[in-house]
Design a protein around this motif. Structure first.
Motif, PDB file in Angstrom:
ATOM      1  N   SER A  81      36.276  40.106  19.867  1.00  0.00           N
ATOM      2  CA  SER A  81      36.067  41.372  20.577  1.00  0.00           C
ATOM      3  C   SER A  81      36.705  41.308  21.962  1.00  0.00           C
ATOM      4  N   ASN A  82      36.802  42.478  22.582  1.00  0.00           N
ATOM      5  CA  ASN A  82      37.221  42.502  23.977  1.00  0.00           C
ATOM      6  C   ASN A  82      36.188  41.760  24.832  1.00  0.00           C
ATOM      7  N   ILE A  83      36.673  41.069  25.851  1.00  0.00           N
ATOM      8  CA  ILE A  83      35.778  40.371  26.773  1.00  0.00           C
ATOM      9  C   ILE A  83      35.221  41.382  27.764  1.00  0.00           C
ATOM     10  N   GLN A  84      33.903  41.453  27.838  1.00  0.00           N
ATOM     11  CA  GLN A  84      33.259  42.342  28.808  1.00  0.00           C
ATOM     12  C   GLN A  84      32.835  41.515  30.023  1.00  0.00           C
ATOM     13  N   VAL A  85      33.375  41.876  31.166  1.00  0.00           N
ATOM     14  CA  VAL A  85      33.081  41.104  32.377  1.00  0.00           C
ATOM     15  C   VAL A  85      32.356  41.968  33.398  1.00  0.00           C
ATOM     16  N   LYS A  86      31.562  41.286  34.222  1.00  0.00           N
ATOM     17  CA  LYS A  86      30.884  41.927  35.334  1.00  0.00           C
ATOM     18  C   LYS A  86      31.210  41.128  36.590  1.00  0.00           C
ATOM     19  N   GLN A  87      31.789  41.797  37.559  1.00  0.00           N
ATOM     20  CA  GLN A  87      32.162  41.136  38.800  1.00  0.00           C
ATOM     21  C   GLN A  87      30.936  40.847  39.652  1.00  0.00           C
ATOM     22  N   ARG A  88      30.812  39.601  40.146  1.00  0.00           N
ATOM     23  CA  ARG A  88      29.707  39.230  41.028  1.00  0.00           C
ATOM     24  C   ARG A  88      30.257  38.546  42.283  1.00  0.00           C
ATOM     25  N   GLY A  89      29.845  39.031  43.418  1.00  0.00           N
ATOM     26  CA  GLY A  89      30.317  38.472  44.678  1.00  0.00           C
ATOM     27  C   GLY A  89      30.128  39.489  45.800  1.00  0.00           C
ATOM     28  N   PRO A  90      30.556  39.196  47.008  1.00  0.00           N
ATOM     29  CA  PRO A  90      31.357  38.006  47.329  1.00  0.00           C
ATOM     30  C   PRO A  90      30.499  36.779  47.635  1.00  0.00           C
ATOM     31  N   TYR A  91      31.091  35.623  47.365  1.00  0.00           N
ATOM     32  CA  TYR A  91      30.589  34.334  47.818  1.00  0.00           C
ATOM     33  C   TYR A  91      31.616  33.819  48.808  1.00  0.00           C
ATOM     34  N   THR A  92      31.192  33.593  50.031  1.00  0.00           N
ATOM     35  CA  THR A  92      32.134  33.406  51.134  1.00  0.00           C
ATOM     36  C   THR A  92      32.112  31.982  51.674  1.00  0.00           C
ATOM     37  N   TYR A  93      33.311  31.471  51.919  1.00  0.00           N
ATOM     38  CA  TYR A  93      33.503  30.165  52.530  1.00  0.00           C
ATOM     39  C   TYR A  93      34.405  30.308  53.757  1.00  0.00           C
ATOM     40  N   ARG A  94      34.122  29.517  54.759  1.00  0.00           N
ATOM     41  CA  ARG A  94      35.042  29.436  55.884  1.00  0.00           C
ATOM     42  C   ARG A  94      36.084  28.372  55.574  1.00  0.00           C
ATOM     43  N   VAL A  95      37.359  28.710  55.772  1.00  0.00           N
ATOM     44  CA  VAL A  95      38.447  27.788  55.436  1.00  0.00           C
ATOM     45  C   VAL A  95      39.439  27.723  56.599  1.00  0.00           C
ATOM     46  N   ARG A  96      40.373  26.805  56.489  1.00  0.00           N
ATOM     47  CA  ARG A  96      41.460  26.627  57.472  1.00  0.00           C
ATOM     48  C   ARG A  96      40.934  26.466  58.903  1.00  0.00           C
ATOM     49  N   PHE A  97      39.843  25.744  59.044  1.00  0.00           N
ATOM     50  CA  PHE A  97      39.264  25.504  60.361  1.00  0.00           C
ATOM     51  C   PHE A  97      39.683  24.148  60.932  1.00  0.00           C
ATOM     52  N   LEU A  98      40.399  23.363  60.140  1.00  0.00           N
ATOM     53  CA  LEU A  98      40.828  22.039  60.580  1.00  0.00           C
ATOM     54  C   LEU A  98      42.235  22.103  61.182  1.00  0.00           C
ATOM     55  N   ALA A  99      42.448  21.318  62.223  1.00  0.00           N
ATOM     56  CA  ALA A  99      43.758  21.285  62.882  1.00  0.00           C
ATOM     57  C   ALA A  99      44.787  20.595  61.987  1.00  0.00           C
ATOM     58  N   LYS A 100      46.029  20.976  62.155  1.00  0.00           N
ATOM     59  CA  LYS A 100      47.116  20.324  61.436  1.00  0.00           C
ATOM     60  C   LYS A 100      47.164  18.840  61.797  1.00  0.00           C
ATOM     61  N   GLU A 101      47.591  18.043  60.821  1.00  0.00           N
ATOM     62  CA  GLU A 101      47.635  16.601  61.005  1.00  0.00           C
ATOM     63  C   GLU A 101      49.060  16.069  60.874  1.00  0.00           C
ATOM     64  N   ASN A 102      49.242  14.847  61.362  1.00  0.00           N
ATOM     65  CA  ASN A 102      50.542  14.159  61.265  1.00  0.00           C
ATOM     66  C   ASN A 102      51.696  15.023  61.784  1.00  0.00           C
ATOM     67  N   ILE A 103      51.454  15.667  62.924  1.00  0.00           N
ATOM     68  CA  ILE A 103      52.496  16.523  63.512  1.00  0.00           C
ATOM     69  C   ILE A 103      53.588  15.651  64.101  1.00  0.00           C
ATOM     70  N   THR A 104      54.811  15.862  63.612  1.00  0.00           N
ATOM     71  CA  THR A 104      55.938  15.038  64.042  1.00  0.00           C
ATOM     72  C   THR A 104      57.149  15.909  64.341  1.00  0.00           C
ATOM     73  N   GLN A 105      57.624  15.838  65.582  1.00  0.00           N
ATOM     74  CA  GLN A 105      58.813  16.571  65.974  1.00  0.00           C
ATOM     75  C   GLN A 105      60.054  15.755  65.610  1.00  0.00           C
TER      76      GLN A 105
END
Length: 507
Positions: A81-105
């Motif tokens: 049969s067709n898949i019947q879906v129900k959207q649930r959310g949002p579930y939220t995360y904080r991301v990209r809060f860490l500084a860049k590493e191994n920075i080399t010019q």
């Protein structure tokens, strides 16, 4: 008496001319000085404003997840049969809060390399539930194994292990398990070494994206932040021809002085390809004028609709001979797993893609991706990166839980919205110290030019009127108004004044 009056009129005209000329000169000179300042401050090297904000963003970035909870797993598995879906959310995360590493010019080629650490922190206050909430979703291991090992004899072995582990086509998993990984019972029975942990974003925490190598802009500001190599390569090895190229920036910023006519290219490791955005509209973001660029539907079109996409079509069956559109097979960059990327709810996708799924409601406002770019600095001050992760499931005569399927399914698992907006404090500073100064400079230019022209024309008319009663035959009475109107019209036709880019990283 007449001489004094005439001398006074001439003096007034000269003063007006000087003011007008000074106002006119201030326009290109001001532009030049501002551009020089911007070119200096957007270079990615120690000590510049851009570098401070580039190493660690001061904007809070969130990744919201909506999970597609399957409502009829047994009907799908038994009756196709067709898949019947129900959207649930949002579930939220904080991301990209860490500084860049191994920075080399690297001064030899004016590049800077770095790693972008990954991390996610759950935000209960911004979520509808907890990480312990459970969902009925596709069994990732069963679907992937059947796709990766199509050999009938191997599938017979897989079937016995699936049955022994009591696995099925669908499973119940918590949010934490689905996103970040769980030990799969079926894979745990495989008699040779395999990764037994499965998750949509496993591994993520304590990992890093890169190495990226980008131009720092010291030799040419037009290349600042543009990616030179990713993981040591200029190509991805996933696609044919130019589709395999790594183009543009990472979308956090672009070279300064962005024009509306530009096509902004950027690379996203999440979708394993470079993509582009086009100008849609002017937007006022917390009092700051920005350009909104959006991903056009053409970027997801089939090769029939957009021949430039021909090298993104890697197979002929699921894509119906490359006529389907709106989904991208990225299995080559996911170790052969049948992962398909699309916009949420299959926005811009062909009808055949979603015909096996009920419960989807695509709309541009909620599901498209956009970038709000401050045009002079090239910085992205607001963005919403939205995508949907889907898994391909195909019928299999040798695997019992897939045996009754009569068609292929592109099963939606979840969609995400990664978003960030310049904070109120930074926006306030931007308005007061940047936009305010630019507006003041523009106002001074307009006043000098306007007053100067009016004074010059008025005093010259008066002078000529005193010298000759016939002046009205040659100069219209409203000439001052006409000239002033022309000057003001010409003034407002100029390009938007460049912003003076100030150091706001300490806020």
């Amino acid at each position: 008496m007449g001489c004094d009056r005439n001398c006074g009129l001439i003096t007034g005209a000269v003063i007006g001319a000087v003011l007008a000329v000074f106002g006119g000169i201030l326009m290109p000179v001001g532009d030049m000085l501002i551009q020089k300042t911007i070119k200096k401050e957007v270079v990615l090297e120690e000590g510049t404003t851009a570098f401070k904000n580039w190493v660690k963003t001061g904007t809070e970035i969130y990744r919201q997840f909506w999970i597609f909870d399957v409502q009829n797993p047994q009907e799908v598995m038994m009756n196709s049969s067709n898949i019947q879906v129900k959207q649930r959310g949002p579930y939220t995360y904080r991301v990209r809060f860490l500084a860049k590493e191994n920075i080399t010019q690297d001064p030899k080629d004016n590049t800077v390399s770095f790693l972008q650490p990954n991390g996610a922190i759950f935000e209960p206050s911004l979520s509808v539930g907890t990480e312990a909430d459970s969902f009925t979703v596709l069994n990732l291991a069963v679907a992937a194994a059947a796709h990766i090992y199509p050999n009938p004899f191997v599938q017979v072995v897989l079937n016995s292990l699936i049955n022994k582990s009591k696995s099925s086509m669908f499973q119940v998993r918590t949010l934490r398990e689905l996103l970040w990984g769980y030990t799969d019972p079926f894979l745990s029975l495989v008699p040779y070494p395999v990764t037994t942990t499965v998750g949509m974003f496993y591994p993520y925490n304590n990992t890093a994206d890169g190495v990226y190598k980008v131009f720092n802009g010291k030799d040419s500001i037009s290349k600042v932040a543009i990616i030179d190599t990713y993981k040591g390569k200029r190509n991805l090895s996933y696609w044919e021809s130019y589709c395999d190229m790594i183009n543009g920036t990472d979308a956090a910023s672009f070279p300064p002085f962005v024009e509306k006519s530009q096509v902004l290219q950027f690379f996203s490791s999440d979708i394993c390809r470079s993509i582009y955005a086009i100008f849609e509209s002017d937007v006022n973001l917390k009092g700051i004028p920005v350009y909104r660029f959006v991903l056009p539907s053409k970027a997801f079109a089939s090769p029939v609709q957009n021949p430039d996409n021909h090298c993104f079509c890697t197979e002929k069956i699921i894509s119906k001979n490359c006529t389907s559109y709106g989904v991208l097979d990225i299995s080559k960059c996911k170790e052969g797993k049948p992962v398909y990327i699309s916009l949420p709810h299959f926005l811009y996708a062909s009808p055949d893609v979603s015909e096996t799924t009920d419960g989807l409601n695509p709309n541009e406002e909620e599901h498209r991706t956009y970038l709000d770019i401050e045009p002079i600095t090239g910085f992205t001050l607001q963005f919403a990166k939205r995508l949907q992760v889907n898994i391909l499931v195909k019928p299999s005569n040798k695997i019992q839980v897939l045996k009754r399927l009569k068609r292929n399914y592109i099963v939606p698992i979840l969609w995400l919205n990664e978003t960030g907006t310049i904070g109120d404090e930074k926006a306030k500073m931007f308005r007061s110290q940047v936009t305010g100064k630019v507006n003041l400079l523009g106002l001074i230019e307009m006043i000098l030019l306007s007053v100067g022209v009016v004074m010059f024309v008025a005093f010259m008319i008066s002078y000529c009127a005193c010298r000759s009663k016939t002046i009205s035959k040659y100069i219209p009475k409203n000439i001052a108004s006409i000239i002033l109107a022309y000057i003001l019209f010409s003034f407002y036709q100029r390009e938007v004044r460049p912003y003076i880019f100030l150091d706001m990283s300490s806020q």
